[in-house]
Each structure stands twice: as C-alpha cells, then as structure tokens.
Design an enzyme around this catalytic site. Structure first.
Site, PDB file in Angstrom:
ATOM      1  CG  ASP A  19      -0.862  -0.906  -7.786  1.00  0.00           C
ATOM      2  OD1 ASP A  19       0.110  -1.408  -7.206  1.00  0.00           O
ATOM      3  OD2 ASP A  19      -1.667  -1.570  -8.479  1.00  0.00           O
TER       4      ASP A  19
ATOM      5  CG  HIS B  37       1.705  -0.185  -2.820  1.00  0.00           C
ATOM      6  ND1 HIS B  37       2.536   0.144  -3.869  1.00  0.00           N
ATOM      7  CD2 HIS B  37       0.539  -0.604  -3.387  1.00  0.00           C
ATOM      8  CE1 HIS B  37       1.926  -0.094  -5.014  1.00  0.00           C
ATOM      9  NE2 HIS B  37       0.709  -0.543  -4.748  1.00  0.00           N
TER      10      HIS B  37
END
Length: 359
Positions: free
Chosen positions: A127, A329
């Site tokens: 991320d 994610h």
C-alpha cells in the site's frame, strides 16, 4: 488465518532509546525495539538472522500487517524487520503535516538500517509502503539493494500535480485521496468508532467484498457530496473474515484508538509536496532487482494498469510480476502462504548480502 493475538503488554524502552524486549504476544519469538532516527524514533519488530529485509506497511495498518511474513522470512534465513511507519504505533508522531513527506520516510528507513548495524538491506512495502519502499530504493541505491512492491505498482514521478489528477477522478463524487486532504475531516469520520470503521474499510477492500465484475470502479472509493467514505462500506461485516480475526482487528483498533489517525492520514496530505521534492527524479526508472505482487481484485492494479505495462521501462530489474487470483488489497494478509513463497523464492535469487564490517 492468523492465530489469535493480544496487544503486546511490554512497552518499548522508555524515551525511545534503543533496547530490545520480548513480547508475550503476538509473535513471541520476535523482538520489539525502538531506534533513534533524525525525526525522533521508529518502533520495529524483528525476527531471525541473516541478510536484512525491511518491511514497510501502508494505511491504516502497522508492523502487524507483516505478522505472517516475519516468521517465514526468519525461517528462510533472513533478518526480517517490520517497522511502525512514523505516525503509527509506537513510532514518533510529529505534529507538522510536512514531517510526513516522502523524504522523511526515506531518511527514517536509512536510519533504521544504520541503527541495526547493517550497511544494506532489501526493502519491501505494501500500500503506501510500496511507494515509500520504491522511493527509498530510488534515492538510496547504495543502501537498498533490491525492492519488493505489494499492491501499488511503481510509477515514476510524472508531469501532473497529484491533487489535480485526483480531482478529476470520481465524477460528481470526491475521490478518497482528495477527501483525505483536509486535516481533521477524515479523522472526524473515523475516530468516533475506530474499530467499526476499520472493520468496514478492511472488508471493503478485501477479496471477500470487491465485485469481480469491476474491482477498479472508482465510485466505490469516492465520497458523495455531504457523505462519508464509510457510506460505501459493506453493511454487515461479520468477523472473522477468512484473513482477519476479531483479535487481529482488536490489535489494529487498539493502536489507532491510542494514537489517532492523523499521522497515517498526513501521508496523503504530502502528495503535492512529494511531487515538488522529487522533481529531479521525474520519470526515473528503479533499477535494482524488483518484485511486484498485486491482487487480481485490488483497485490499484486496475487504476495503474498502464504502470504495470510500463514495468520493462520503469523496473528494468524486475524479476517477476504476480497478480493473485481472487485476492483484494491486503495481499500479504489475505494470501500469506503464497506471498511468503513468492518473497522467499525471490530473495533466494538475489546476490548474497555483503558481510558486515566493524566500524
């Protein structure tokens, strides 16, 4: 699925001075310590011996997002170190927004390597940790000899100011990065119910909730006028998720209930400042050996598909690029065994780290 865990009960060394201690849980074999960096202190968790691998988390996470990788990398013969990025956990939380610029994170990472008595390291990030890792390797190739990027592909600095680009996304709604720009605005949404907000956010971006038909739908990551980001979260989040237990969520929530979210959100508030700071590296390729791991259902792999296509030019040292089927994610948490295998296999292809020399 991770094992149940409780927040470590033993505090870091008082005053931020270097000093290890053992934590009863989680990861009882890991060592917690704080080390001094130019901007204050960084808390880290380490396990194993061998070549150093520095693990950098994203938003809204902590060192704990690497809980599955620390023992796996240690077992594979590496010194695995996961940090709390500045603004998170037990690391320093400067009050100025500008203290969270990319150059400060690069300096933190270099200082951590030096504080651990090492000369070089491999760096991996997920991320926001991915661009932090990429820029750390880009600016300090003398220290960081290889880089692994999870979820967010490498994209060199471009010609467009980031906030101008984000303002064009989302249609009539406001793209989430734009929503995060004003200090205090997102905090007012999140902090009254940190645990509930985190549960919704983690679930919304995971492979358990993202629709396979259009995982890159920008409207799912945008805020309607007068609304909140959480308006788009799943209505009924039931734990455990396949990759997140109630105890895992308790750990994350406990950290943010203690620290607040401003430190993490301030990373978003520096995107234009980073763009200005990194002007000299406009379009620069990242030449060290590299690895990319993304989720098939992760929005950044769709939004940044052109960046992935450009890897032969922007990541000329890329060993492999993997998109994990059905994964969202939170790749290293959703698919820990697969990510561990890909990371360790790649690490084993790298040249042996140089022997440490005494001062």
């Amino acid at each position: 699925m991770s094992q149940s865990a409780k927040t470590p009960s033993t505090p870091s060394t008082a005053g931020g001075a270097p000093g290890p201690h053992r934590s009863a849980a989680p990861l009882p074999e890991a060592t917690h310590r704080t080390v001094e960096v130019p901007g204050g202190r960084i808390h880290l968790v380490e396990q194993g011996t061998g070549p150093l691998v520095l693990l950098v988390h994203g938003f809204p996470e902590s060192w704990y997002s690497w809980r599955h990788q620390l023992p796996a990398l240690a077992a594979a013969g590496y010194r695995a170190v996961a940090i709390d990025v500045r603004g998170y956990g037990r690391s320093s939380k400067p009050s100025e927004v500008s203290a969270y610029r990319m150059l400060a994170h690069v300096a933190d990472n270099v200082a951590v390597v030096r504080a651990l008595g090492e000369e070089t390291a491999v760096i991996a990030g997920h991320d926001w940790g991915s661009p932090i890792a990429a820029n750390t390797a880009l600016l300090r190739p003398d220290v960081f000899t290889a880089v692994a990027l999870l979820s967010v592909p490498y994209a060199p600095r471009g010609e467009t100011r980031p906030t101008e680009a984000f303002a064009r996304l989302g249609g009539d709604a406001e793209f989430y990065i734009s929503y995060f720009q004003e200090p205090g605005r997102a905090e007012a949404e999140i902090e009254p119910d940190v645990r509930g907000w985190l549960a919704g956010f983690y679930a919304a971006l995971s492979g358990d909730a993202v629709p396979p038909s259009d995982p890159g739908d920008v409207t799912r990551y945008s805020v309607a006028p007068g609304g909140k980001l959480s308006d788009g979260f799943p209505e009924d989040v039931r734990l455990p998720l396949p990759w997140l237990t109630g105890a895992d969520l308790d750990f994350y929530a406990g950290e943010f209930e203690r620290t607040g979210l401003t430190g993490g959100l301030n990373r978003y508030r520096n995107v234009d400042r980073d763009w200005e700071d990194l002007a000299a590296w406009n379009g620069a390729p990242l030449t060290q050996p590299a690895l990319f791991i993304g989720g098939e259902l992760d929005a950044p792999t769709r939004w940044m598909s052109d960046a992935i296509k450009a890897f032969p030019r922007t990541l000329p040292g890329l060993s492999a690029s993997h998109l994990l089927d059905g994964c969202g994610h939170w790749v290293q948490q959703e698919r820990p065994a697969e990510v561990n295998r890909l990371l360790t296999d790649w690490l084993h292809t790298l040249p042996a780290a140089p022997a440490r020399t005494s001062d």
